[in-house]
Design a protein around this motif. Sequence first.
Motif, short mmCIF file in Angstrom:
data_model
loop_
_atom_site.label_atom_id
_atom_site.label_comp_id
_atom_site.label_asym_id
_atom_site.label_seq_id
_atom_site.Cartn_x
_atom_site.Cartn_y
_atom_site.Cartn_z
N LEU A 370 0.83 -1.21 0.00
CA LEU A 370 0.00 0.00 0.00
C LEU A 370 0.86 1.26 0.00
O LEU A 370 1.91 1.30 0.63
N THR A 371 0.40 2.27 -0.71
CA THR A 371 0.92 3.61 -0.55
C THR A 371 -0.16 4.42 0.15
O THR A 371 -1.30 4.50 -0.32
N LEU A 372 0.18 4.98 1.31
CA LEU A 372 -0.78 5.70 2.15
C LEU A 372 -0.36 7.15 2.27
O LEU A 372 0.82 7.46 2.39
N GLN A 373 -1.35 8.05 2.23
CA GLN A 373 -1.09 9.48 2.38
C GLN A 373 -2.11 10.10 3.32
O GLN A 373 -3.19 9.54 3.56
N GLU A 374 -1.73 11.25 3.86
CA GLU A 374 -2.68 12.02 4.65
C GLU A 374 -3.74 12.61 3.73
O GLU A 374 -3.51 12.80 2.53
N ALA A 375 -4.88 12.91 4.31
CA ALA A 375 -6.01 13.44 3.53
C ALA A 375 -5.84 14.93 3.29
O ALA A 375 -6.59 15.76 3.80
N THR A 376 -4.84 15.30 2.49
CA THR A 376 -4.62 16.71 2.14
C THR A 376 -5.66 17.15 1.12
O THR A 376 -6.42 16.33 0.56
N ASP A 377 -5.71 18.45 0.86
CA ASP A 377 -6.66 18.97 -0.12
C ASP A 377 -6.45 18.33 -1.49
O ASP A 377 -7.42 17.98 -2.18
N ASP A 378 -5.18 18.16 -1.89
CA ASP A 378 -4.89 17.56 -3.20
C ASP A 378 -5.36 16.12 -3.26
O ASP A 378 -5.94 15.66 -4.26
N VAL A 379 -5.12 15.36 -2.18
CA VAL A 379 -5.53 13.96 -2.15
C VAL A 379 -7.05 13.83 -2.17
O VAL A 379 -7.62 13.02 -2.90
N ARG A 380 -7.72 14.68 -1.38
CA ARG A 380 -9.19 14.63 -1.36
C ARG A 380 -9.76 14.96 -2.73
O ARG A 380 -10.72 14.33 -3.19
N GLN A 381 -9.19 15.93 -3.41
CA GLN A 381 -9.68 16.32 -4.73
C GLN A 381 -9.43 15.21 -5.75
O GLN A 381 -10.29 14.91 -6.58
N THR A 382 -8.27 14.59 -5.66
CA THR A 382 -7.92 13.53 -6.62
C THR A 382 -8.89 12.36 -6.54
O THR A 382 -9.30 11.81 -7.56
N PHE A 383 -9.29 11.99 -5.32
CA PHE A 383 -10.13 10.82 -5.14
C PHE A 383 -11.58 11.16 -4.81
O PHE A 383 -12.37 10.26 -4.49
N VAL A 394 -5.63 5.48 0.97
CA VAL A 394 -4.91 4.57 0.08
C VAL A 394 -4.80 5.24 -1.28
O VAL A 394 -5.81 5.45 -1.96
N THR A 395 -3.59 5.61 -1.69
CA THR A 395 -3.42 6.26 -2.98
C THR A 395 -2.89 5.32 -4.05
O THR A 395 -2.93 5.66 -5.24
N ALA A 396 -2.38 4.16 -3.66
CA ALA A 396 -1.93 3.16 -4.62
C ALA A 396 -1.91 1.80 -3.95
O ALA A 396 -1.71 1.69 -2.74
N VAL A 397 -2.13 0.76 -4.76
CA VAL A 397 -2.11 -0.61 -4.27
C VAL A 397 -1.31 -1.46 -5.26
O VAL A 397 -1.55 -1.41 -6.46
N ASP A 398 -0.34 -2.18 -4.74
CA ASP A 398 0.41 -3.11 -5.58
C ASP A 398 -0.51 -4.25 -5.98
O ASP A 398 -1.00 -4.98 -5.11
N GLY A 410 -8.22 5.35 -3.13
CA GLY A 410 -9.36 6.16 -2.71
C GLY A 410 -10.02 5.67 -1.44
O GLY A 410 -10.80 6.39 -0.82
N ASP A 411 -9.72 4.42 -1.04
CA ASP A 411 -10.22 3.94 0.25
C ASP A 411 -9.54 4.69 1.38
O ASP A 411 -8.38 5.11 1.26
N VAL A 412 -10.24 4.84 2.48
CA VAL A 412 -9.69 5.50 3.66
C VAL A 412 -9.67 4.48 4.80
O VAL A 412 -10.72 3.93 5.17
N ILE A 413 -8.49 4.21 5.33
CA ILE A 413 -8.36 3.29 6.46
C ILE A 413 -8.52 4.09 7.75
O ILE A 413 -7.76 5.02 8.02
N LEU A 414 -9.54 3.73 8.53
CA LEU A 414 -9.85 4.44 9.76
C LEU A 414 -9.24 3.75 10.98
O LEU A 414 -8.82 4.43 11.92
N GLU A 415 -9.22 2.43 10.95
CA GLU A 415 -8.69 1.66 12.09
C GLU A 415 -7.90 0.47 11.57
O GLU A 415 -8.23 -0.11 10.53
#
Length: 459
Positions: A370-383, A394-398, A410-415
């Motif tokens: 997994l490639t994981l990123q914080e929910a920045t404005d750019d990330v929220r807009q992209t997904f 989740v911004t990328a998955v192998d 585009g999935d968001v891991i909460l826990e």
Amino acid sequence: MARLGGVWGGLIGIVASAAFLLAPAMAAPRGAPDSFADLAERLTPAVVNISTAQRSRSGRASGELAPLQRKFDQPAVSLGSGFIIDASGIVVTNNHVIDNAENITVTLHDGREFTAVLKGRDRETDLAVLQLEGGGKFPFVEFGDSDSARVGDWVIAIGNPFGLGGTVTVGIVSARNRDINSGQYDDFIQTDAAINRGNSGGPLFDMNGQVVGVNTAIYSQTGGSVGVGFAVPADLADSVVTQLLSFGETRRGWLGVSIDDLTPELASSMNLRAPKGAIVTVVRPNSPAADAGLEPNDVILQFNRRQIESVRDLTRAVADTPIGTTVPMEVLRDGRRLTVQVRVDRRETRMLASNSSSILPANAARGSGLTLQEATDDVRQTFGLPATVQGVVVTAVDPESAAAIVLQPGDVILEIGWERVTRPSAAVDKLGKLRNLNSGPVQIYVQRGDLLFYESLRP
């Protein structure tokens, strides 16, 4: 169910027979064959045993206790089944049979052993293709038409349970289109033919001697067969195997939406006769769906002229569509039916996304596929995520990782493991620690569009 015997069993048989005689226009059932011997004798030579060796931290070989003198890096041997589909020595089996293997040995029914090399594998359908080395003309079997298999049809499973060698069991097709929550391409044939450990990857034959399924999983509270086995249907397996042989990987279609099944209440509010179709919850920006003008709350009724009754139907239809082709899609929007044209992209390319880059964006982390990123404005807009979203995105998955079975960009891991996660690095560290502990699958809490659900992830 326990078999009824004695008088009561006889009475039940008499009543059942009487009811059958009185029933008008009822089709006469076909009796069991006198023997399956001819069929088993013809098919068994094409079914193989598979043993694999990989380094074992525990120093144990699969299925046995480790003696004290066994070395730390002693290869572990796992046993499974497979079947040859071409005279050149092409073998189909389950991916989990050969996963992490350093060496693969295939033993034919006549005792000959061959080294096999991996041609390709697909974790999402748990299929793998091998090539036998050493040449020769091998006995083989062919895929049949699993869509024509009916509940109640006789089937034969041949495999290698418990490492015993060629074993034949018989049963019927118990159910079709089973979803056992193993991935988004679940479409299993259920059978009561005895399937046990070591049968994985073996064929399920119809009475014509054609493969209608690849035995993959069982439901059991004991680890032994309880008459509930599952096989990947041949139509799906044949498609995946063809791609693995042609490209060494799968090339599935991608639409770029999050979807959900229609509830009866929602179908009624839309004046639909039945809850059939897939409702769009999220449309990914810069996706084929967005380019086609698809909108949230659209109900997809047909895709490439295939009827869509559920999420699984759409997932399968899109995956089967050749990359780059433009196909019609019928949707229901505000009570009106309309047809849009959509050009299908490749799922694996979109899933890989930034995983192919060695440079991580700021506030990002990578691990467990997994490639994981914080929910920045750019990330929220992209997904297309809401401003209120929390957690790690989740911004990328192998596509070759276990994570690809349950997560998508585009999935968001909460826990993770019942603990809140807000930083990508902390999430990756936690998954890494669980993987090192060999703790097995971990429970994660995921937000996908308007959906919130728990899923099991193998770190």
